[in-house]
Design a protein around this motif. Structure first.
Motif, PDB file in Angstrom:
ATOM      1  N   GLY A   1       0.808  -1.210   0.000  1.00  0.00           N
ATOM      2  CA  GLY A   1       0.000   0.000   0.000  1.00  0.00           C
ATOM      3  C   GLY A   1       0.842   1.261   0.000  1.00  0.00           C
ATOM      4  N   PHE A   2       0.400   2.240   0.777  1.00  0.00           N
ATOM      5  CA  PHE A   2       1.084   3.523   0.845  1.00  0.00           C
ATOM      6  C   PHE A   2       1.253   3.978   2.288  1.00  0.00           C
ATOM      7  N   MET A   3       2.330   4.722   2.503  1.00  0.00           N
ATOM      8  CA  MET A   3       2.551   5.453   3.750  1.00  0.00           C
ATOM      9  C   MET A   3       2.498   6.931   3.397  1.00  0.00           C
ATOM     10  N   LEU A   4       1.947   7.714   4.310  1.00  0.00           N
ATOM     11  CA  LEU A   4       1.954   9.163   4.171  1.00  0.00           C
ATOM     12  C   LEU A   4       2.860   9.684   5.271  1.00  0.00           C
ATOM     13  N   VAL A   5       3.933  10.364   4.885  1.00  0.00           N
ATOM     14  CA  VAL A   5       4.972  10.763   5.834  1.00  0.00           C
ATOM     15  C   VAL A   5       5.338  12.234   5.627  1.00  0.00           C
ATOM     16  N   PHE A   6       5.463  12.940   6.748  1.00  0.00           N
ATOM     17  CA  PHE A   6       5.933  14.324   6.732  1.00  0.00           C
ATOM     18  C   PHE A   6       7.033  14.456   7.779  1.00  0.00           C
ATOM     19  N   LYS A   7       8.171  14.981   7.369  1.00  0.00           N
ATOM     20  CA  LYS A   7       9.285  15.189   8.287  1.00  0.00           C
ATOM     21  C   LYS A   7       8.999  16.381   9.200  1.00  0.00           C
ATOM     22  N   GLU A   8       9.777  16.465  10.257  1.00  0.00           N
ATOM     23  CA  GLU A   8       9.594  17.528  11.258  1.00  0.00           C
ATOM     24  C   GLU A   8       9.578  18.918  10.634  1.00  0.00           C
ATOM     25  N   ASN A   9      10.434  19.145   9.658  1.00  0.00           N
ATOM     26  CA  ASN A   9      10.516  20.480   9.054  1.00  0.00           C
ATOM     27  C   ASN A   9       9.377  20.760   8.062  1.00  0.00           C
ATOM     28  N   GLU A  10       8.498  19.792   7.857  1.00  0.00           N
ATOM     29  CA  GLU A  10       7.377  19.965   6.927  1.00  0.00           C
ATOM     30  C   GLU A  10       6.053  20.215   7.638  1.00  0.00           C
ATOM     31  N   VAL A  11       6.058  20.167   8.959  1.00  0.00           N
ATOM     32  CA  VAL A  11       4.806  20.336   9.704  1.00  0.00           C
ATOM     33  C   VAL A  11       4.921  21.500  10.686  1.00  0.00           C
ATOM     34  N   LYS A  12       3.795  22.112  10.971  1.00  0.00           N
ATOM     35  CA  LYS A  12       3.759  23.315  11.799  1.00  0.00           C
ATOM     36  C   LYS A  12       4.304  23.071  13.207  1.00  0.00           C
ATOM     37  N   ASN A  13       3.941  21.939  13.806  1.00  0.00           N
ATOM     38  CA  ASN A  13       4.364  21.679  15.189  1.00  0.00           C
ATOM     39  C   ASN A  13       5.722  20.976  15.292  1.00  0.00           C
ATOM     40  N   LYS A  14       6.382  20.798  14.175  1.00  0.00           N
ATOM     41  CA  LYS A  14       7.740  20.221  14.128  1.00  0.00           C
ATOM     42  C   LYS A  14       7.804  18.779  14.644  1.00  0.00           C
ATOM     43  N   GLU A  15       6.683  18.059  14.577  1.00  0.00           N
ATOM     44  CA  GLU A  15       6.659  16.651  14.960  1.00  0.00           C
ATOM     45  C   GLU A  15       6.379  15.805  13.723  1.00  0.00           C
ATOM     46  N   ARG A  16       7.240  14.844  13.491  1.00  0.00           N
ATOM     47  CA  ARG A  16       7.108  13.964  12.326  1.00  0.00           C
ATOM     48  C   ARG A  16       5.733  13.299  12.327  1.00  0.00           C
ATOM     49  N   LEU A  17       5.125  13.227  11.157  1.00  0.00           N
ATOM     50  CA  LEU A  17       3.844  12.538  11.000  1.00  0.00           C
ATOM     51  C   LEU A  17       4.032  11.346  10.081  1.00  0.00           C
ATOM     52  N   SER A  18       3.390  10.256  10.432  1.00  0.00           N
ATOM     53  CA  SER A  18       3.474   9.053   9.621  1.00  0.00           C
ATOM     54  C   SER A  18       2.162   8.294   9.732  1.00  0.00           C
ATOM     55  N   PHE A  19       1.572   7.969   8.589  1.00  0.00           N
ATOM     56  CA  PHE A  19       0.301   7.261   8.556  1.00  0.00           C
ATOM     57  C   PHE A  19       0.403   6.081   7.595  1.00  0.00           C
ATOM     58  N   LYS A  20       0.099   4.894   8.059  1.00  0.00           N
ATOM     59  CA  LYS A  20      -0.043   3.729   7.191  1.00  0.00           C
ATOM     60  C   LYS A  20      -1.475   3.797   6.678  1.00  0.00           C
ATOM     61  N   LEU A  21      -1.638   3.994   5.387  1.00  0.00           N
ATOM     62  CA  LEU A  21      -2.973   4.196   4.827  1.00  0.00           C
ATOM     63  C   LEU A  21      -3.688   2.860   4.634  1.00  0.00           C
ATOM     64  N   PRO A  22      -4.975   2.824   4.990  1.00  0.00           N
ATOM     65  CA  PRO A  22      -5.738   1.575   4.840  1.00  0.00           C
ATOM     66  C   PRO A  22      -5.949   1.209   3.368  1.00  0.00           C
ATOM     67  N   LYS A  23      -6.266  -0.045   3.138  1.00  0.00           N
ATOM     68  CA  LYS A  23      -6.427  -0.566   1.781  1.00  0.00           C
ATOM     69  C   LYS A  23      -7.418   0.261   0.969  1.00  0.00           C
ATOM     70  N   GLU A  24      -8.528   0.637   1.553  1.00  0.00           N
ATOM     71  CA  GLU A  24      -9.545   1.401   0.833  1.00  0.00           C
ATOM     72  C   GLU A  24      -8.990   2.744   0.342  1.00  0.00           C
ATOM     73  N   THR A  25      -8.209   3.388   1.178  1.00  0.00           N
ATOM     74  CA  THR A  25      -7.588   4.653   0.791  1.00  0.00           C
ATOM     75  C   THR A  25      -6.548   4.417  -0.301  1.00  0.00           C
ATOM     76  N   CYS A  26      -5.789   3.349  -0.157  1.00  0.00           N
ATOM     77  CA  CYS A  26      -4.788   3.003  -1.175  1.00  0.00           C
ATOM     78  C   CYS A  26      -5.454   2.731  -2.523  1.00  0.00           C
ATOM     79  N   ASP A  27      -6.620   2.098  -2.493  1.00  0.00           N
ATOM     80  CA  ASP A  27      -7.355   1.840  -3.736  1.00  0.00           C
ATOM     81  C   ASP A  27      -7.760   3.145  -4.425  1.00  0.00           C
ATOM     82  N   VAL A  28      -8.207   4.129  -3.643  1.00  0.00           N
ATOM     83  CA  VAL A  28      -8.586   5.432  -4.204  1.00  0.00           C
ATOM     84  C   VAL A  28      -7.350   6.122  -4.770  1.00  0.00           C
ATOM     85  N   ILE A  29      -6.238   6.051  -4.057  1.00  0.00           N
ATOM     86  CA  ILE A  29      -4.987   6.648  -4.539  1.00  0.00           C
ATOM     87  C   ILE A  29      -4.556   5.995  -5.845  1.00  0.00           C
ATOM     88  N   GLU A  30      -4.590   4.675  -5.909  1.00  0.00           N
ATOM     89  CA  GLU A  30      -4.208   3.966  -7.141  1.00  0.00           C
ATOM     90  C   GLU A  30      -5.080   4.409  -8.314  1.00  0.00           C
TER      91      GLU A  30
END
Length: 122
Positions: A37-66
């Motif tokens: 599937g897909f991961m959605l990742v933002f490094k510390e310098n890409e987010v307002k609160n400077k905390e890394r974000l990481s999301f493992k996207l569910p299959k349904e979301t991955c299907d929409v992305i594909e």
């Protein structure tokens, strides 16, 4: 535009991120394809609160992305770009205000609800 809104809302439902990050998603930098599937990742310098974000996207979301990557995005590209949501020039990222307004208008049109993208995070 409707496809952008559908994908944006799908992402927001599973990864409540700020509009800056949503509109700024870049393939292979933020939206990373994995074997399952897909991961959605933002490094510390890409987010307002400077905390890394990481999301493992569910299959349904991955299907929409594909679907979006295969059926919609290729029709919009006019040059080399890694933007997920492509602006009118076919190359640069879609402006965050443009995407936010499109989402709000489509939700109002389809569901009759006043909607602000920021509300999905709360």
């Amino acid at each position: 535009m409707m496809a952008d809104v559908a994908l944006a809302l799908e992402i927001l439902l599973v990864a409540p991120i700020r509009i800056n990050n949503l509109a700024g998603i870049r393939l292979e930098k933020n939206l990373i394809r994995q074997r399952d599937g897909f991961m959605l990742v933002f490094k510390e310098n890409e987010v307002k609160n400077k905390e890394r974000l990481s999301f493992k996207l569910p299959k349904e979301t991955c299907d929409v992305i594909e679907w979006y990557l295969k059926a919609i995005r290729p029709e919009r590209i006019r040059g080399e770009t890694d933007a997920l949501f492509i602006g009118e020039d076919g190359i640069r990222l879609k402006a965050k205000n443009t995407l936010a307004v499109q989402i709000s208008k489509k939700v109002k049109e389809r569901a009759g609800l006043e909607f602000n993208v920021h509300l999905i995070r709360h």
